[in-house]
Design an enzyme around this catalytic site. Structure first.
Site, PDB file in Angstrom:
ATOM      1  CE1 TYR A  33       1.138  -0.357   4.351  1.00  0.00           C
ATOM      2  CE2 TYR A  33       0.131   1.810   4.376  1.00  0.00           C
ATOM      3  CZ  TYR A  33       0.936   0.866   4.963  1.00  0.00           C
ATOM      4  OH  TYR A  33       1.547   1.149   6.155  1.00  0.00           O
ATOM      5  NE  ARG A 100      -6.065 -19.484   3.558  1.00  0.00           N
ATOM      6  CZ  ARG A 100      -5.080 -20.254   4.029  1.00  0.00           C
ATOM      7  NH1 ARG A 100      -4.950 -21.492   3.601  1.00  0.00           N
ATOM      8  NH2 ARG A 100      -4.243 -19.787   4.927  1.00  0.00           N
ATOM      9  CG  HIS A 102       0.413 -21.185   1.936  1.00  0.00           C
ATOM     10  ND1 HIS A 102      -0.681 -21.946   2.258  1.00  0.00           N
ATOM     11  CD2 HIS A 102       0.767 -20.558   3.075  1.00  0.00           C
ATOM     12  CE1 HIS A 102      -0.970 -21.789   3.549  1.00  0.00           C
ATOM     13  NE2 HIS A 102      -0.107 -20.956   4.058  1.00  0.00           N
ATOM     14  CE  LYS A 149       3.247   3.060   3.113  1.00  0.00           C
ATOM     15  NZ  LYS A 149       3.372   3.158   4.564  1.00  0.00           N
ATOM     16  CD  GLU A 182       9.971   1.419  10.448  1.00  0.00           C
ATOM     17  OE1 GLU A 182       9.817   2.424   9.740  1.00  0.00           O
ATOM     18  OE2 GLU A 182       9.878   0.254  10.017  1.00  0.00           O
ATOM     19  CG  LEU A 207       8.552   2.224   4.702  1.00  0.00           C
ATOM     20  CD1 LEU A 207       8.445   1.048   3.736  1.00  0.00           C
ATOM     21  CD2 LEU A 207       7.176   2.819   4.968  1.00  0.00           C
TER      22      LEU A 207
END
Ligand code: PLP
Length: 287
Positions: A33, A100, A102, A149, A182, A207
């Site tokens: 995102y 579903r 993996h 991210k 962080e 990040l």
């Protein structure tokens, strides 16, 4: 006026916006995102957020859902439809919808894209910055690819909730050697007694924040003293100032770490100055 979201090719009312139960973002947190600030009708640092999005996707072998130019158009359309002049635009890309399993789905599975936007008056953050925020410290317990991210944010969620319950706004993760990595959703900074700004290198363990990068530009522009190195919790508690950075908070002064007041317990001068200059230095593109 109802809020509008973009979901996989359609603009839909927020209340009716939905993704499939087998979206891999939902099943496996298999997605990434970005959050961009929108300030007075302009998207802040869109180019850098776009570059980071492409990198996150590349690292996970997920395709871009559309070209950068098309994505930019969708973001603008969502902002326009929601009449957002100041606030945030959020976008999320997942590996798409598949039974579903993996293993990655077949390469022709289209990635899923959701874009939302929200109005937030800039004064909201500015008011918070007048008093500053508290942070707590928690042991680092995330995987070692936090440079990507991803939407896999459970440790961040738990840490931030713990901060909230302690009356603080943010939790700083602390690695096994006692160094701050962080925050749950921000990068961490201190200012030493001799006015040197310190933040951890972004090659590993954090990040690489876009807001962090803008602060680095401000440091260069103002000829400020800067040391890119890890710092301990002890050093942070003895620092002259501390602050956090993120697109959602910009430069936010930290006035308390655990139970220790930072400096005189009020937002520091440098932190406030950097916050003020922020939009003069960040890149802006009209919506
Ligand atoms: N670190 C983490 C874990 C984050 O989630 C964020 C933002 O969401 C940041 C740092 C700050 O990044 P940016 O300045 O690009 O918003």
């Amino acid at each position: 006026m109802s809020r509008i979201a973009y979901v996989n090719g359609r603009y839909v009312r927020h209340a009716e916006a939905a993704v499939h139960i087998e979206d891999r973002g939902y099943q496996f947190a298999d997605g990434v995102y970005e959050v961009c600030e929108v300030w007075r009708g302009q998207i802040v640092d869109e180019r850098r957020h776009g570059d980071r999005l492409e990198r996150s996707l590349r690292e996970l072998s997920i395709r871009m859902p559309m070209t950068r130019a098309a994505l930019s158009q969708v973001m603008r359309e969502v902002l326009r439809r929601n009449r957002v002049r100041s606030g945030f635009v959020y976008l999320q890309v997942t590996r798409g919808v598949a039974r579903r399993d993996h293993f990655f789905p077949s390469p022709d599975t289209p990635p899923a894209l959701v874009v939302t936007a929200r109005n937030v008056a800039p004064e909201t953050g500015d008011r918070g910055a007048e008093t500053g925020v508290g942070v707590i410290t928690v042991p680092e317990n995330r995987w070692d690819r936090v440079d990507i991210k991803t939407v896999g944010l459970l440790p961040n969620v738990l840490a931030k909730q713990k901060a909230k319950e302690a009356g603080a706004k943010e939790a700083w993760f602390v690695d096994a050697d006692g160094f701050v990595t962080e925050g749950g959703s921000t990068n961490a900074w201190i200012v030493t007694k001799d006015n040197t700004l310190v933040t951890r290198p972004a090659e590993h363990g954090i990040l690489k924040g876009i807001t962090r990068q803008v602060v680095l530009d401000m440091i260069a522009r103002n000829g400020l003293s800067f040391d890119e190195r890890p710092f301990t919790v002890k050093e942070a508690k003895e620092a002259k100032e501390a602050f956090i950075t993120a697109a959602s908070t910009l430069v936010m002064p930290v006035v308390r770490i655990d139970d220790t007041a930072i400096g005189n317990g009020y937002p520091g001068e440098l932190s406030r100055e950097l916050r003020q200059q922020f939009h003069d230095v960040s890149e802006m593109d009209p919506v």
